[in-house]
Design a protein around this motif. Sequence first.
Motif, PDB file in Angstrom:
ATOM      1  N   PHE A  29      20.167  72.768  11.231  1.00 55.34           N
ATOM      2  CA  PHE A  29      18.942  71.960  11.331  1.00 55.34           C
ATOM      3  C   PHE A  29      18.334  71.736   9.959  1.00 55.34           C
ATOM      4  N   GLN A  30      18.034  70.492   9.673  1.00 56.48           N
ATOM      5  CA  GLN A  30      17.394  70.166   8.394  1.00 56.48           C
ATOM      6  C   GLN A  30      15.980  69.643   8.671  1.00 56.48           C
ATOM      7  N   PRO A  31      14.985  70.247   8.003  1.00 53.62           N
ATOM      8  CA  PRO A  31      13.607  69.845   8.305  1.00 53.62           C
ATOM      9  C   PRO A  31      13.269  68.443   7.796  1.00 53.62           C
ATOM     10  N   LEU A  40      22.394  68.720  12.660  1.00 59.14           N
ATOM     11  CA  LEU A  40      23.609  68.256  11.973  1.00 59.14           C
ATOM     12  C   LEU A  40      24.747  69.227  12.295  1.00 59.14           C
ATOM     13  N   VAL A  41      25.809  68.676  12.775  1.00 57.40           N
ATOM     14  CA  VAL A  41      26.891  69.549  13.241  1.00 57.40           C
ATOM     15  C   VAL A  41      27.692  70.087  12.057  1.00 57.40           C
ATOM     16  N   ARG A  42      28.205  71.305  12.195  1.00 56.79           N
ATOM     17  CA  ARG A  42      29.035  71.941  11.174  1.00 56.79           C
ATOM     18  C   ARG A  42      30.285  72.512  11.826  1.00 56.79           C
ATOM     19  N   TRP A  43      31.393  72.394  11.118  1.00 59.31           N
ATOM     20  CA  TRP A  43      32.648  72.965  11.639  1.00 59.31           C
ATOM     21  C   TRP A  43      33.172  73.971  10.622  1.00 59.31           C
ATOM     22  N   VAL A  66      18.534  64.088  17.052  1.00 60.65           N
ATOM     23  CA  VAL A  66      19.977  64.224  17.265  1.00 60.65           C
ATOM     24  C   VAL A  66      20.659  62.892  16.936  1.00 60.65           C
ATOM     25  N   ASN A  67      21.732  62.980  16.177  1.00 59.36           N
ATOM     26  CA  ASN A  67      22.484  61.754  15.847  1.00 59.36           C
ATOM     27  C   ASN A  67      23.388  61.363  17.005  1.00 59.36           C
ATOM     28  N   LEU A  68      23.367  60.088  17.353  1.00 59.36           N
ATOM     29  CA  LEU A  68      24.252  59.614  18.426  1.00 59.36           C
ATOM     30  C   LEU A  68      25.226  58.581  17.870  1.00 59.36           C
ATOM     31  N   LEU A 111      15.862  54.629  13.748  1.00 58.60           N
ATOM     32  CA  LEU A 111      16.937  53.803  13.202  1.00 58.60           C
ATOM     33  C   LEU A 111      17.417  54.463  11.912  1.00 58.60           C
ATOM     34  N   ASP A 112      18.668  54.942  11.968  1.00 62.46           N
ATOM     35  CA  ASP A 112      19.211  55.765  10.886  1.00 62.46           C
ATOM     36  C   ASP A 112      19.909  54.912   9.835  1.00 62.46           C
ATOM     37  N   ASP A 113      20.028  55.444   8.645  1.00 65.91           N
ATOM     38  CA  ASP A 113      20.791  54.819   7.549  1.00 65.91           C
ATOM     39  C   ASP A 113      20.369  53.382   7.304  1.00 65.91           C
ATOM     40  N   ASP A 154      18.108  54.825   4.082  1.00 65.41           N
ATOM     41  CA  ASP A 154      19.308  55.551   3.683  1.00 65.41           C
ATOM     42  C   ASP A 154      19.137  56.237   2.333  1.00 65.41           C
ATOM     43  N   ARG A 155      19.832  57.390   2.209  1.00 62.62           N
ATOM     44  CA  ARG A 155      19.625  58.180   1.001  1.00 62.62           C
ATOM     45  C   ARG A 155      20.160  57.494  -0.263  1.00 62.62           C
ATOM     46  N   SER A 156      21.012  56.486  -0.087  1.00 64.55           N
ATOM     47  CA  SER A 156      21.516  55.782  -1.281  1.00 64.55           C
ATOM     48  C   SER A 156      20.386  55.029  -1.998  1.00 64.55           C
ATOM     49  N   LEU A 195      16.050  63.331  -0.400  1.00 65.96           N
ATOM     50  CA  LEU A 195      15.135  63.668  -1.497  1.00 65.96           C
ATOM     51  C   LEU A 195      15.617  64.944  -2.179  1.00 65.96           C
ATOM     52  N   GLU A 196      15.915  64.850  -3.469  1.00 69.09           N
ATOM     53  CA  GLU A 196      16.456  66.011  -4.175  1.00 69.09           C
ATOM     54  C   GLU A 196      15.537  66.521  -5.279  1.00 69.09           C
ATOM     55  N   THR A 197      14.647  65.657  -5.739  1.00 68.94           N
ATOM     56  CA  THR A 197      13.761  66.097  -6.844  1.00 68.94           C
ATOM     57  C   THR A 197      12.303  65.777  -6.523  1.00 68.94           C
ATOM     58  N   GLY A 218      15.383  66.167   2.688  1.00 69.22           N
ATOM     59  CA  GLY A 218      16.342  66.276   1.587  1.00 69.22           C
ATOM     60  C   GLY A 218      16.440  67.684   1.047  1.00 69.22           C
ATOM     61  N   TYR A 219      17.403  67.870   0.142  1.00 74.85           N
ATOM     62  CA  TYR A 219      17.647  69.203  -0.413  1.00 74.85           C
ATOM     63  C   TYR A 219      16.437  69.740  -1.172  1.00 74.85           C
ATOM     64  N   TYR A 220      15.588  68.849  -1.626  1.00 74.80           N
ATOM     65  CA  TYR A 220      14.398  69.307  -2.341  1.00 74.80           C
ATOM     66  C   TYR A 220      13.584  70.247  -1.444  1.00 74.80           C
TER      67      TYR A 220
HETATM   68  P1  C2E Z   1      23.036  61.364   8.431  1.00 72.87           P
HETATM   69  O1  C2E Z   1      22.637  61.176   9.854  1.00 72.87           O
HETATM   70  O2  C2E Z   1      22.549  60.372   7.457  1.00 72.87           O
HETATM   71  O3  C2E Z   1      22.635  62.812   8.065  1.00 72.87           O
HETATM   72  C1  C2E Z   1      22.083  63.151   6.855  1.00 72.87           C
HETATM   73  C2  C2E Z   1      23.121  63.642   5.934  1.00 72.87           C
HETATM   74  O4  C2E Z   1      22.558  63.732   4.620  1.00 72.87           O
HETATM   75  C3  C2E Z   1      23.587  65.059   6.285  1.00 72.87           C
HETATM   76  O5  C2E Z   1      24.938  65.190   5.892  1.00 72.87           O
HETATM   77  C4  C2E Z   1      22.742  65.884   5.360  1.00 72.87           C
HETATM   78  O6  C2E Z   1      23.292  67.164   5.090  1.00 72.87           O
HETATM   79  C5  C2E Z   1      22.720  65.034   4.135  1.00 72.87           C
HETATM   80  N1  C2E Z   1      21.608  65.329   3.246  1.00 72.87           N
HETATM   81  C6  C2E Z   1      20.398  65.814   3.586  1.00 72.87           C
HETATM   82  N2  C2E Z   1      19.616  65.916   2.498  1.00 72.87           N
HETATM   83  C7  C2E Z   1      20.338  65.501   1.451  1.00 72.87           C
HETATM   84  C8  C2E Z   1      20.095  65.378   0.037  1.00 72.87           C
HETATM   85  O7  C2E Z   1      19.013  65.704  -0.476  1.00 72.87           O
HETATM   86  N3  C2E Z   1      21.095  64.896  -0.739  1.00 72.87           N
HETATM   87  C9  C2E Z   1      22.272  64.550  -0.216  1.00 72.87           C
HETATM   88  N4  C2E Z   1      23.229  64.079  -1.038  1.00 72.87           N
HETATM   89  N5  C2E Z   1      22.560  64.637   1.101  1.00 72.87           N
HETATM   90  C10 C2E Z   1      21.588  65.122   1.923  1.00 72.87           C
HETATM   91  P2  C2E Z   1      25.977  65.767   6.876  1.00 72.87           P
HETATM   92  O8  C2E Z   1      25.429  66.866   7.648  1.00 72.87           O
HETATM   93  O9  C2E Z   1      27.204  65.985   6.074  1.00 72.87           O
HETATM   94  O10 C2E Z   1      26.211  64.596   7.875  1.00 72.87           O
HETATM   95  C11 C2E Z   1      26.784  63.441   7.462  1.00 72.87           C
HETATM   96  C12 C2E Z   1      26.727  62.431   8.557  1.00 72.87           C
HETATM   97  O11 C2E Z   1      27.515  62.862   9.655  1.00 72.87           O
HETATM   98  C13 C2E Z   1      25.363  62.249   9.123  1.00 72.87           C
HETATM   99  O12 C2E Z   1      24.641  61.398   8.321  1.00 72.87           O
HETATM  100  C14 C2E Z   1      25.651  61.690  10.487  1.00 72.87           C
HETATM  101  O13 C2E Z   1      25.915  60.308  10.395  1.00 72.87           O
HETATM  102  C15 C2E Z   1      26.933  62.401  10.851  1.00 72.87           C
HETATM  103  N6  C2E Z   1      26.591  63.532  11.708  1.00 72.87           N
HETATM  104  C16 C2E Z   1      26.201  64.769  11.349  1.00 72.87           C
HETATM  105  N7  C2E Z   1      25.964  65.521  12.439  1.00 72.87           N
HETATM  106  C17 C2E Z   1      26.214  64.721  13.510  1.00 72.87           C
HETATM  107  C18 C2E Z   1      26.118  64.910  14.922  1.00 72.87           C
HETATM  108  O14 C2E Z   1      25.748  65.971  15.420  1.00 72.87           O
HETATM  109  N8  C2E Z   1      26.468  63.851  15.735  1.00 72.87           N
HETATM  110  C19 C2E Z   1      26.851  62.657  15.213  1.00 72.87           C
HETATM  111  N9  C2E Z   1      27.169  61.667  16.054  1.00 72.87           N
HETATM  112  N10 C2E Z   1      26.928  62.440  13.882  1.00 72.87           N
HETATM  113  C20 C2E Z   1      26.599  63.463  13.037  1.00 72.87           C
END
Ligand code: C2E
Length: 658
Positions: A415-417, A432-435, A484-486, A546-548, A570-572, A606-608, A625-627
């Motif tokens: 979980f990211q706040p 955010l899912v992790r494997w 939750v991301n869908l 609405l993501d990204d 989007d973070r870009s 957000l990193e800084t 963000g990581y900040y």
């Molecule tokens: P997202 O939905 O845009 O999720 C945010 C991503 O940005 C996450 O990567 C997160 O760890 C990363 N992030 C957060 N803060 C920062 C930061 O300060 N700097 C940078 N560079 N990155 C940051 P993550 O966890 O690797 O996920 C990548 C993508 O994978 C997600 O993008 C999302 O599209 C997908 N995803 C992750 N978990 C799930 C899930 O449970 N279900 C689905 N369907 N997709 C998921």
Amino acid sequence: MSSVGGTLLKLRSLYASRKRADPVSAQVRRTLVETLYTQPSSLAIGAFNGIVATAVAAWVANLQILFVGCLALTVIAIARVAAAYGLSPERRETSTRTLELIYEIGAFSYAFLLGVIAAMTIWFDASAGVEVLMVSNALCYGVGICARNAGRPPIALGQLTLVCLPIMAVSFVIGDLAFLTLLLTLALLIPAMISITMNVYKVLCDSIAAAETSAQLAEKMQSLARTDVVTGLSNRAGLNHAMVETMMSIDSVTRLAMFWIDLDRFKEVNDLLGHPIGDRVLAEVARRLRDLAPKKATVSRFGGDEFVICCQIADRKNAEQIASEIHAEIMRPFRIDGDRLEVRASVGVALLPDDGSDADTVMKSADLALYHAKVQGRSQTCFFDKSMTRNLVRRREIEGELRMALQRDELSVFFQPILDLETGKIRAFEALVRWFHPDKGELRPDEFIPVAEESGVIVTLGNWITVQAARAAAQWPEDISVAVNLSPLQIRAPGAALGIKNALREASLAPSRLELEVTESLFIDDNHATGAFIEELSAIGVSFALDDFGTGYSSLAYINTFPFSKIKVDRSFVSGPNAGRKSDAIIRAVAEMGSTLGMDIVAEGLETAEQVQAVRAAGCTLGQGYYFSRAVPDYLASMLLTQERDPDHQSNKLRNRG
Ligand code: C2E
Ligand code: CA
Ligand code: CA
């Protein structure tokens, strides 16, 4: 004699009419002339026999003239056998007429000489034995050669006639009863042999013509077997055949390109409009591809909605240009029964010799490139790249292991706040899912989520994630929600809304505390199910983000159509290499729109501290963000909340760089 002349005339006219009527006569004639040259050994044996018999006759009768005859026979025989061995009729450069003429000269002179020698034994009154030997030798040759050369009646019968004529002439001159009877016998023999030879000739012609016809039929069947009935293009077998021919005809400097084209979501066209319409679309696509392809290209359709174009190219730029023409042509709307229809395609391209030195490898490379084009979001072109092979192996591994990963407990949800940029307080957590793979270590969702989507595992996986997220959220204070991301595929699956409702019920989480993050790609296809899904869940209080935003089509039309409570920039735009003045302006515009529509605008990545400052100044209301924090396990998320609410930790700035 007049009967012989009449028969010969008939023969000539029959021969001529056959030549006129039969369109394949040139080929048949060639085959027949070739029979003259087959088995030159039989020619040699015949000649040897004639020479030996003449030599014996000359010796027994002790006639000088017969020795001369024997010598002349030998010269002709050697010349003929040499010609038969030397001229290969399979070699097309010797014309049929030349082959025939050379044979005729040898055959006629040999036959006539043999007849003359036999006549001379009678004329010079050699012994009865010698006469019998030479007359029977000449006649045997004449009859035998008729059978051998029946494929060319003028030659066969000419030889017989030339053998008989001197004997008949001498018989006539001598004029006694026995010789006159011999003359009569030969006069009857000739028409009899004409009739027999013509019969054999007819049978031969018919069987060669039948063989020709069946060969043509076989060729036609083969070409049908290589043709696709719906589009008239070549099919897979046809392409394979064409590739073999192309590979044999090109040199080492020629470059080929193979475009593997797959229509996007063509199944939907078939399902919604029916197969007859689907077939018409395919036929029209085929026509457009054939028109745009270079002249000598092979254009084929592989079962379903896949097409392959293979053609020579000057360079890679040329291939890129053809690929963009393919897209442009396929995207041009179709008019079918007054209906407008739009189709898109993904294209994989491989080049020869760059991406493979043989047809098989180039095809595999093009297929792999297509696969990548589809995975990267369809409607685009991918050129083959060596890394694709490596990626594919890894993907296949991941695909195989993903189903097991759930059962083996290798997956977890972190979980990211998401914080309020005004108060600095946590408002929500994004799941955010992790494997954690036992061998490969931690796998990023970017690597396995697309695989899960492709293989369909995303539905099971997505439901599982929602349940985990809801359970964790149920432990948090009531004003904290979970996002939750869908994936679009998950939403389109039957019973998608029910899966979400079940997860909420199971975790006893209020629907208002669940937020679903969807991306713009969901709306491109204007799918009916999407609208129904969003409506059904909005009705019970689930909110949508609405993501990204900014990475996809960025069409604002659906922002009004669907009830989004948040837009995540989007973070870009925030921390990527493109982040700068321009993206700052975009964030400002989006934030302004958000405040007008009463939506929260979230800045991701957000990193800084400077970035936080900048997005807040631009008008974003929430930040992530990581900040502030990376994604953390559920117990750490709970701890963050506890710390935040604990008065002793108030001054503790929320920062966790775990
Ligand atoms: P997202 O939905 O845009 O999720 C945010 C991503 O940005 C996450 O990567 C997160 O760890 C990363 N992030 C957060 N803060 C920062 C930061 O300060 N700097 C940078 N560079 N990155 C940051 P993550 O966890 O690797 O996920 C990548 C993508 O994978 C997600 O993008 C999302 O599209 C997908 N995803 C992750 N978990 C799930 C899930 O449970 N279900 C689905 N369907 N997709 C998921
Ligand atoms: Ca997200
Ligand atoms: Ca995002």
